[in-house]
Write an enzyme that holds these catalytic residues in place. Structure first.
Site, PDB file in Angstrom:
ATOM      1  N   LYS A  91       6.741 -19.516  17.563  1.00  0.00           N
ATOM      2  CA  LYS A  91       7.423 -20.672  16.968  1.00  0.00           C
ATOM      3  C   LYS A  91       7.509 -21.838  17.951  1.00  0.00           C
ATOM      4  O   LYS A  91       7.670 -21.635  19.164  1.00  0.00           O
ATOM      5  CB  LYS A  91       8.815 -20.235  16.511  1.00  0.00           C
ATOM      6  CG  LYS A  91       9.583 -21.260  15.675  1.00  0.00           C
ATOM      7  CD  LYS A  91      10.902 -20.654  15.203  1.00  0.00           C
ATOM      8  CE  LYS A  91      11.767 -21.641  14.442  1.00  0.00           C
ATOM      9  NZ  LYS A  91      13.040 -21.020  14.007  1.00  0.00           N
TER      10      LYS A  91
ATOM     11  N   SER B 230      14.317 -21.623   9.408  1.00  0.00           N
ATOM     12  CA  SER B 230      13.526 -22.620  10.114  1.00  0.00           C
ATOM     13  C   SER B 230      12.208 -22.106  10.671  1.00  0.00           C
ATOM     14  O   SER B 230      11.393 -22.890  11.149  1.00  0.00           O
ATOM     15  CB  SER B 230      14.355 -23.201  11.265  1.00  0.00           C
ATOM     16  OG  SER B 230      14.670 -22.197  12.212  1.00  0.00           O
TER      17      SER B 230
ATOM     18  N   SER C 115      17.080 -17.759   9.901  1.00  0.00           N
ATOM     19  CA  SER C 115      15.812 -18.479  10.051  1.00  0.00           C
ATOM     20  C   SER C 115      14.576 -17.604  10.227  1.00  0.00           C
ATOM     21  O   SER C 115      13.461 -18.109  10.149  1.00  0.00           O
ATOM     22  CB  SER C 115      15.897 -19.457  11.225  1.00  0.00           C
ATOM     23  OG  SER C 115      16.746 -20.533  10.910  1.00  0.00           O
TER      24      SER C 115
END
Length: 461
Positions: free
Chosen positions: A80, A155, A179
């Site tokens: 990420k 997210s 997330s």
């Protein structure tokens, strides 16, 4: 025959070991998949094809000599955006961040690189990770491979989309309120939020963890064998523990399992989601689990208190930015953070103290339970260009009621696909375990995966 990008990490490592497959050909196949699909998905940022090819070639040489670096040597992975990788900027999803190359790998990236993983790219995320969406002021709009008109969630938006699309078998996201698990649910994959400190992370924060996002439970366990190795940079890192992550066997018979269908606060549960989760619970009950309904532990006051606390925490960061940079933040997030300036110190303290209330309620609940089952999210999907399922900055967290309590209580929780809506959108089942019982959560998820039956084919774009 399964195409190379769709092979599991467990299968890849097995085939590298018997020399029937090379990391070079796998990496080339995954890069070809990315080249064909990425214009539609927009799941990646900072794709490093040359670096991936070099890492794959080095891995192939090690396997040829029978000396792999670790459990995921040669396995294609993504990381990420907000997990630093050496030499790559860390924009944390927002155009307000100066693009300065990171000096070193953050712990999750360091563990993967040390184990010989082929790091392909970073995955996209919304501004500061404060949306359950693929909407960002910096990255292009990420989409859900099951339906391009839908959001992958966030997210860890790009990670969820990349896993469902077959951009390699292992993807690492972060989770402070859902997330990892929310995009896992909406993209039909496995997403583990481990116990706080089980995977070292830097920077660390209350409730913030990194976790694997994969297509199978076994691949999530394989990733944990690497990611959970200690790192002194995380002040909340748990003591080193000898955990046999590959031992996923469990008999559900006699397990005390709570079924939490009421969210306690926030959005109403979609009936299709509720039916799928109830059916999953009945499957484990048929295997001998003792399943009983349990009430929600979250209250309206708790959810609103967390909102107050996070608004002010975000305002603390945003207020330090020059006005020109602050103006670059996604308007939804900027307005939400700026409202933190209006909260009193007392409101913030009360908001933070709600985390203690959640911990106490969770401890009381698990005094008589081994696991809790629930929906991961109250709904199965929402439009790609929305910031959240309600798309209302005044109600930003109405969809995280099932996920956020377990961040605050520091307990492991995994999302696994348990069905699809009539429109073909994935539905997530959440399995929550006792604090520190990360392996137990994966074992029960494996037990469910074994009984769930064949998955429908992964999306083809």
């Amino acid at each position: 025959m399964t195409s190379l990008p769709d092979l599991s990490a467990v299968d890849l490592v097995s085939r590298y070991r018997d020399r029937s497959l090379s990391p070079v050909e796998v990496t080339e196949a995954v890069l070809a998949r990315i080249e064909a699909w990425e214009p539609k998905l927009q799941a990646l940022w900072a794709l490093d094809a040359a670096g991936a090819r070099a890492a794959a070639a080095a891995s192939a040489a090690r396997w040829a000599e029978g000396r792999p670096l670790g459990p995921v040597d040669g396995v294609p992975v993504t990381v990420k955006d907000n997990i630093a990788t050496r030499g790559v900027p860390v924009p944390v999803g927002t155009a307000a961040t100066p693009l300065v190359p990171a000096a070193e790998d953050a712990p999750p990236a360091a563990r993967l690189r040390e184990s010989g993983a082929v790091i392909l790219a970073k995955t996209t995320m919304p501004d500061y990770g404060m949306l359950s969406s693929g909407l960002s002021s910096f990255h292009k709009l990420a989409r859900n491979p099951w339906d391009l008109s839908k959001n992958p969630g966030g997210s860890s938006a790009g990670a969820g989309a990349a896993a469902a699309a077959g951009y390699g078998p292992i993807h690492v996201g972060t989770d402070i309120g859902g997330s990892v698990r929310l995009p896992a649910a909406w993209c039909g994959i496995v997403g583990l939020k481990p116990s706080l400190g089980r995977i070292p992370i830097d920077p660390s924060y209350v409730g913030r963890v990194a976790g694997p996002m994969t297509r199978t439970v076994a691949d999530a366990a394989l990733a944990m064998a690497v990611l959970s190795r200690p790192d002194g940079r995380d002040g909340m890192n748990l003591p080193p523990a000898e955990i046999d992550w590959a031992d996923l066997a469990i008999d559900p018979k006699g397990l005390r399992i709570g079924l939490m269908m009421d969210i306690g606060a926030g959005m109403a549960l979609d009936p299709e989601v509720g039916d799928a989760v109830t059916a999953a619970a009945r499957l484990l009950e048929a295997a001998g689990g003792i399943v009983e309904p349990v009430p929600a532990i979250l209250t309206r006051e708790m959810l609103d208190g967390l909102d107050d606390f996070w608004r002010v925490r975000s305002w603390d960061d945003v207020s330090k930015l020059p006005a020109a940079d602050r103006a670059k933040i996604l308007p939804y997030i900027r307005a939400w953070a700026e409202s933190g300036a209006e909260r009193s110190g007392l409101a913030v303290m009360r908001g933070f103290n709600r985390t203690m209330e959640i911990r106490k309620a969770a401890a009381a609940l698990f005094a008589s339970l081994d696991f809790v089952l629930s929906p991961t999210a109250p709904v199965a999907g929402f439009p790609a260009d929305w910031a959240s399922p309600l798309n209302d900055p005044e109600k930003p967290f109405e969809h995280i009621g099932y996920t956020v309590p377990w961040n605050m209580s520091e307990q492991p929780a995994v999302s696994i696909n348990c069905g699809f809506t009539a429109a073909g959108l994935p539905i997530g089942l959440q399995i929550v375990g006792r604090r520190f019982d990360d392996l137990g959560v994966l074992r029960l998820a494996q037990a469910y995966e074994d009984r769930r039956g064949p998955q429908r084919p992964w999306p083809v774009l």
